[in-house]
Design an enzyme around this catalytic site. Structure first.
Site, PDB file in Angstrom:
ATOM      1  CG  ASP A   1      -9.166 -10.801   7.435  1.00 20.38           C
ATOM      2  OD1 ASP A   1      -8.829 -11.920   7.049  1.00 20.38           O
ATOM      3  OD2 ASP A   1      -8.920  -9.749   6.822  1.00 20.38           O
TER       4      ASP A   1
ATOM      5  CG  ASP B   1      -4.238 -11.032  -0.831  1.00 20.34           C
ATOM      6  OD1 ASP B   1      -3.451 -10.965  -1.797  1.00 20.34           O
ATOM      7  OD2 ASP B   1      -4.584 -10.024  -0.177  1.00 20.34           O
TER       8      ASP B   1
ATOM      9  CG  ASP C   1      -5.074 -11.277   7.494  1.00 24.72           C
ATOM     10  OD1 ASP C   1      -5.851 -11.813   6.689  1.00 24.72           O
ATOM     11  OD2 ASP C   1      -4.960 -10.048   7.607  1.00 24.72           O
TER      12      ASP C   1
ATOM     13  CG  HIS D   1      -1.726  -1.050   1.577  1.00 27.90           C
ATOM     14  ND1 HIS D   1      -1.294  -2.190   2.189  1.00 27.90           N
ATOM     15  CD2 HIS D   1      -3.066  -1.207   1.393  1.00 27.90           C
ATOM     16  CE1 HIS D   1      -2.323  -3.015   2.355  1.00 27.90           C
ATOM     17  NE2 HIS D   1      -3.404  -2.444   1.879  1.00 27.90           N
TER      18      HIS D   1
ATOM     19  CG  HIS E   1     -10.946 -11.370   2.482  1.00 26.51           C
ATOM     20  ND1 HIS E   1     -10.544 -10.358   1.651  1.00 26.51           N
ATOM     21  CD2 HIS E   1     -10.317 -11.149   3.659  1.00 26.51           C
ATOM     22  CE1 HIS E   1      -9.708  -9.554   2.290  1.00 26.51           C
ATOM     23  NE2 HIS E   1      -9.547 -10.029   3.519  1.00 26.51           N
TER      24      HIS E   1
ATOM     25  CG  ASP F   1       1.854  -0.954   3.324  1.00 27.63           C
ATOM     26  OD1 ASP F   1       1.059  -0.601   4.196  1.00 27.63           O
ATOM     27  OD2 ASP F   1       1.607  -1.830   2.462  1.00 27.63           O
TER      28      ASP F   1
HETATM   29  C1  XUL Z   1      -7.628  -6.676   4.372  1.00 31.70           C
HETATM   30  C2  XUL Z   1      -6.816  -7.087   3.238  1.00 31.70           C
HETATM   31  C3  XUL Z   1      -5.935  -6.036   2.642  1.00 31.70           C
HETATM   32  C4  XUL Z   1      -5.846  -6.079   1.163  1.00 31.70           C
HETATM   33  C5  XUL Z   1      -5.090  -4.929   0.550  1.00 31.70           C
HETATM   34  O1  XUL Z   1      -8.448  -7.676   4.887  1.00 31.70           O
HETATM   35  O2  XUL Z   1      -6.830  -8.234   2.837  1.00 31.70           O
HETATM   36  O3  XUL Z   1      -4.680  -6.155   3.217  1.00 31.70           O
HETATM   37  O4  XUL Z   1      -5.232  -7.258   0.740  1.00 31.70           O
HETATM   38  O5  XUL Z   1      -5.585  -3.697   0.922  1.00 31.70           O
HETATM   39 CO    CO Z   2      -5.814  -9.222   1.326  1.00 33.43          CO
END
Ligand code: XUL
Ligand code: CO
Length: 439
Positions: free
Chosen positions: A307, A296, A309, A101, A271, A104
């Site tokens: 989420d 992702d 991650d 981003h 997601h 970042d």
């Molecule tokens: C948020 C997410 C973000 C996107 C990019 O859930 O996945 O990091 O991948 O903005």
């Molecule tokens: Co993402």
């Protein structure tokens, strides 16, 4: 350049029996699988935000990891140290791409002119590293969700001035993506949704999001961006309801506004599960619509409804993912580890273990999926399952489009009752999956 990870050797493939914690057991980059080296099947990317910025802060506590990389956080010296550390990290692991981003890369200033100046400075430095290492950009994006001005959304905001700042950030992030030779550009609609419909004109907001995306396509193409734009669907979090709920919703949106020629989807595993789907479902919906662009790579937790991650270690998931990817003919994007270490995993070694885990999980998934495809039994089963449409006169007449409700109703009366359908054989097929995975 090496000093942040100086105690960690270069990570190499040592095979499945290796006990070396700093080795790949499955990711063997030059091994040929279905006619292509693993590294071409699996263009892995480092997520700048999780790996170099996030340090463990959660809603209940502060950072647990030190991501200062020897400099004062919030300074340009720190921004540069992150570049050094990031490239050293990717080199150690053989990760060939990164995703970012805008914010970042540098600390955001009060005035956007100063933020953009800082971005120019750091991007010159990143371009030097790209030239030095051959590491490339998978995709870029603008963070249109953290700054308080995006409280009511970015493309979906009620404020024309805030909308203007969203456009400015997208323009700059596209400039950077092109400057880094990026393969794609992502829109994740973090605040593009609503908390209550009582204050929301949903159609007005969606029209405005599409307008912004059209401007992005026009601008991107005008500066030589030839890659794909991606929408990254997510159903909720941070908003109660987000407009890009899942793949089917995002595809409908893209088609409604004529954006489907320039956009594909970036599917994130966690997601998908938040939307009440499996990862494989979201990949299949994207692929069958010709819109599977990038992934992702992470995973959620069955016991937690948000989420999380996590670095992916679920090999069933990675196998079924790679099965979809192989059958779709690969990705135009790659596999971005949008994943973070657990909060108590707070050392540089843990950063490396996270990537070894993720890369090995997907390499193993690739090997299993290639086996399933080479064996061909799943494919044959699915093909046969619809044989009544392809191999009978009635089926062929239906597929040719010549039948009507009236003609089919007459046919049903002639038949009296249908031949009972055959078994779906789910358990047998799940056994085949296990056989490919464990034999
Ligand atoms: C948020 C997410 C973000 C996107 C990019 O859930 O996945 O990091 O991948 O903005
Ligand atoms: Co993402």
């Amino acid at each position: 350049m090496d000093r942040y990870f100086e105690n960690i050797p270069e990570i190499r493939y040592e095979g499945k029996d290796s006990k070396n914690p700093f080795a790949f057991r499955y990711y063997d980059k030059d091994r040929i699988v279905l006619g292509k080296p693993m590294r071409e099947h699996l263009p892995f990317a480092m997520a700048w935000w999780h790996n170099l910025c996030a340090a463990g802060t959660d809603m209940f506590g502060r950072d647990t990891a030190d991501k200062s990389f020897g400099e004062v956080p919030g300074s340009m010296a720190h921004a540069k140290a992150k570049v050094d550390a990031g490239f050293a990290f990717m080199k150690k692991l053989g990760v060939e791409y990164f995703c970012f981003h805008d914010v970042d890369l540098v600390p955001e200033a009060e005035d956007i002119k100063e933020t953009n100046r800082r971005l120019d400075e750091i991007s010159d430095y990143i371009v030097e590293k790209i030239r030095e290492t051959g590491i490339r950009c998978l995709w870029g994006t603008a963070n249109l969700f953290s700054n308080p001005r995006y409280m009511n959304g970015a493309g979906s905001t009620n404020s024309a001035e805030v909308y203007c700042f969203a456009a400015a950030q997208i323009k700059k992030a596209l400039d950077l993506t092109v400057k880094f030779g990026g393969r794609g550009y992502v829109f994740w609609g973090g605040r593009e949704g609503y908390e209550t419909l009582l204050n929301t004109d949903m159609k007005f907001e969606q029209d405005n999001i599409a307008r912004l995306m059209k401007m992005a396509v026009e601008y991107g193409r005008s500066i030589g961006f030839t890659g794909d734009f991606y929408i990254e669907p997510k159903p909720k979090e941070p908003m109660k309801h987000q407009y890009d709920f899942d793949a089917a919703t995002a595809i409908g949106f893209l088609r409604r506004y004529g954006l489907d020629r320039d956009f594909k989807l970036n599917i994130e595993a966690n997601h998908a599960t938040l939307a009440g789907h499996s990862f494989q479902h979201e990949l299949r919906v994207s692929a069958m619509n010709g819109m599977l662009g990038s992934i992702d790579a992470n995973q959620g937790d069955d016991l937690l409804g948000w989420d999380t991650d996590e670095f992916p270690f679920n090999v069933y998931e990675s196998t079924l993912c790679m099965y979809e990817v192989l059958k779709a003919g690969g990705l135009t994007g790659g596999f971005n580890f949008d994943a973070k270490n657990r909060r108590p995993s707070n050392t540089p070694e843990d950063m490396v273990y996270g990537y070894i885990l993720g890369m090995d999980t997907f390499a193993l998934g690739l090997l299993n999926a290639a086996k399933l495809i080479e064996e061909g039994e799943l494919d044959a089963f699915v093909r046969n399952r619809y044989a009544s449409f392809r191999e009978t006169d009635l089926g062929r007449r239906i597929l040719s489009g010549g039948e009507t409700l009236a003609s089919l109703s007459a046919e049903a009366e002639r038949l009296g009752k249908p031949t009972p359908p055959e078994s779906g054989r789910a358990e047998y097929l799940e056994g085949l999956l296990n056989r490919a995975m464990f034999s």
